[in-house]
Design a protein around this motif. Structure first.
Motif, PDB file in Angstrom:
ATOM      1  N   ALA A 128    -111.288 -34.268 -36.738  1.00  0.00           N
ATOM      2  CA  ALA A 128    -112.646 -33.754 -36.623  1.00  0.00           C
ATOM      3  C   ALA A 128    -113.488 -34.181 -37.822  1.00  0.00           C
ATOM      4  O   ALA A 128    -114.682 -34.478 -37.682  1.00  0.00           O
ATOM      5  CB  ALA A 128    -112.622 -32.237 -36.517  1.00  0.00           C
ATOM      6  N   GLN A 129    -112.866 -34.234 -38.988  1.00  0.00           N
ATOM      7  CA  GLN A 129    -113.579 -34.639 -40.198  1.00  0.00           C
ATOM      8  C   GLN A 129    -113.841 -36.134 -40.267  1.00  0.00           C
ATOM      9  O   GLN A 129    -114.931 -36.574 -40.639  1.00  0.00           O
ATOM     10  CB  GLN A 129    -112.764 -34.240 -41.439  1.00  0.00           C
ATOM     11  N   ARG A 133    -116.267 -41.989 -32.895  1.00  0.00           N
ATOM     12  CA  ARG A 133    -116.018 -41.996 -31.458  1.00  0.00           C
ATOM     13  C   ARG A 133    -117.206 -41.432 -30.673  1.00  0.00           C
ATOM     14  O   ARG A 133    -117.123 -41.242 -29.458  1.00  0.00           O
ATOM     15  CB  ARG A 133    -114.754 -41.191 -31.136  1.00  0.00           C
ATOM     16  N   GLY A 134    -118.290 -41.162 -31.403  1.00  0.00           N
ATOM     17  CA  GLY A 134    -119.485 -40.659 -30.741  1.00  0.00           C
ATOM     18  C   GLY A 134    -119.465 -39.174 -30.484  1.00  0.00           C
ATOM     19  O   GLY A 134    -120.194 -38.669 -29.630  1.00  0.00           O
ATOM     20  N   ILE A 135    -118.626 -38.445 -31.230  1.00  0.00           N
ATOM     21  CA  ILE A 135    -118.541 -36.991 -31.075  1.00  0.00           C
ATOM     22  C   ILE A 135    -119.113 -36.346 -32.331  1.00  0.00           C
ATOM     23  O   ILE A 135    -118.527 -36.428 -33.408  1.00  0.00           O
ATOM     24  CB  ILE A 135    -117.090 -36.528 -30.861  1.00  0.00           C
TER      25      ILE A 135
END
Length: 361
Positions: free
Chosen positions: A78-79, A85-87
């Protein structure tokens, strides 16, 4: 029906006063088979152990470490991985108490499940520390106080293993820790030193590295992995280095000293002899494991251990005393949960029908 009980492992030294204590114990319980130890080997042998069942693997080994490994991976992704990845998730924050609580939930769910298996299969669980008094008698120092005598036609030693100590490092599970302490740190250390480049130290070092610690692994051998395939070890080390872990291979650890809230670790080159002092908030001592056989009363029945505290076994997992068998980490072979599990099943098969088999390949 094969009836079994489990006397959880604990370090209990033989005491000359045991006969006096026996006067206050309950009457002797008799069983076909008694298993001392409640890890994967023990609880499978009788369906089978601590204040919670499951031994090292479920309580402070495979299960909690994998829970932390998985959740730390998600945090790290997440970090560092989501944005490319476009998130977009905004600022990612670590809630360490919740992370540890999730690990504990995984552990408790599995250990309670084993306890239910005990009840379902009518297996007695004696909570205490078992010590052999004769080839057919075990004295149990109960966790709740008092002593209980247990008699059995067959005994299976399934006491597992414990972290090996390291000279010059006094374990407090706060600053100088074993794998057990590494599963329950109350905050992410700014700097962590891992002594030993085996799989346990690398796994837990990876967890805390992902959570934000600056991790340095010190290994005496030229490569990490403790016997791992050489190419795999190189690839593994590159992967961990990309994660941010630093490595000092071919490096000998000389000693440690606590100073101003830090731990100073003295090291020197295994070949060069060049000396250096490393500083850390937490030092993880991970130099392997040793069989947990101290305090079992082996000397009372004529069973000896080798220099590694390992109980030797003959055919059908028998020790020097024919009705006492030994399985898992307490005897020879790899210290693996599934090995102990298979040996536990085979040992009971030998007892019940004279035939058992483990395919070690």
């Amino acid at each position: 029906m094969l009836r079994s009980i489990v006397a959880p492992r604990a370090a209990v030294r033989a005491s000359p006063a045991w006969q006096l204590a026996r006067a206050y114990s309950s009457s002797t319980k008799e069983y076909d088979t008694v298993v001392i130890g409640g890890g994967p080997g023990g609880y499978t042998a009788c369906i089978e152990k601590r204040d919670t069942l499951g031994g090292t693997c479920l309580n402070v080994g495979c299960i909690p470490s994998k829970a932390l490994l998985h959740n730390s991976h998600l945090f790290h992704e997440a970090q560092h991985g989501f944005a490319k990845r476009g998130i977009d998730v905004g600022q990612v924050k670590l809630n360490l108490p919740q992370l540890l609580a999730d690990k504990d939930k995984a552990v408790s769910g599995l250990t309670r499940g084993i306890e239910m298996l005990f009840k379902k299969n009518k297996v007695d669980w004696i909570k205490g520390s078992g010590q052999l008094k004769s080839p057919t008698e075990i004295e149990v120092a109960l966790n709740a106080g008092g002593v209980e005598q247990v008699a059995a036609k067959n005994i299976i030693i399934a006491t597992g293993s414990e972290p090996s100590p390291f000279p010059g490092f006094e374990i407090d599970e706060k600053q100088i820790i074993t794998s057990t302490g590494a599963l329950a740190l109350e905050k992410v250390p700014e700097k962590m030193i891992v002594i030993g480049g085996g799989v346990i130290g690398l796994e837990l070092g990876s967890v805390w590295s992902r959570l934000g610690s600056q991790v340095t692994v010190v290994e005496y051998l030229p490569a990490i992995g403790a016997g791992m395939d050489a190419e795999l070890a190189k690839t593994f080390q590159r992967s961990l280095a990309k994660q941010g872990i630093k490595f000092k291979t071919s490096t000998k650890v000389v000693g440690s000293e606590k100073q101003n809230g830090k731990v100073l670790v003295a090291v020197e080159g295994a070949k060069s002899g060049k000396q250096e002092t490393l500083e850390a908030d937490v030092v993880l001592v991970s130099v392997g494991r040793r069989p947990y056989t101290e305090g079992l009363g082996l000397e009372n029945v004529g069973i000896s251990v080798d220099k590694r505290s390992c109980i030797q076994m003959a055919d059908e997992f028998r020790t020097a005393v024919s009705n006492i068998r030994v399985i898992g980490d307490a005897t020879v072979g790899p210290m693996l949960a599934h090995k102990a599990e298979e040996e536990g099943i085979a040992a009971v098969e030998y007892i019940t029908n004279g035939h058992g088999h483990v395919n070690y390949n």
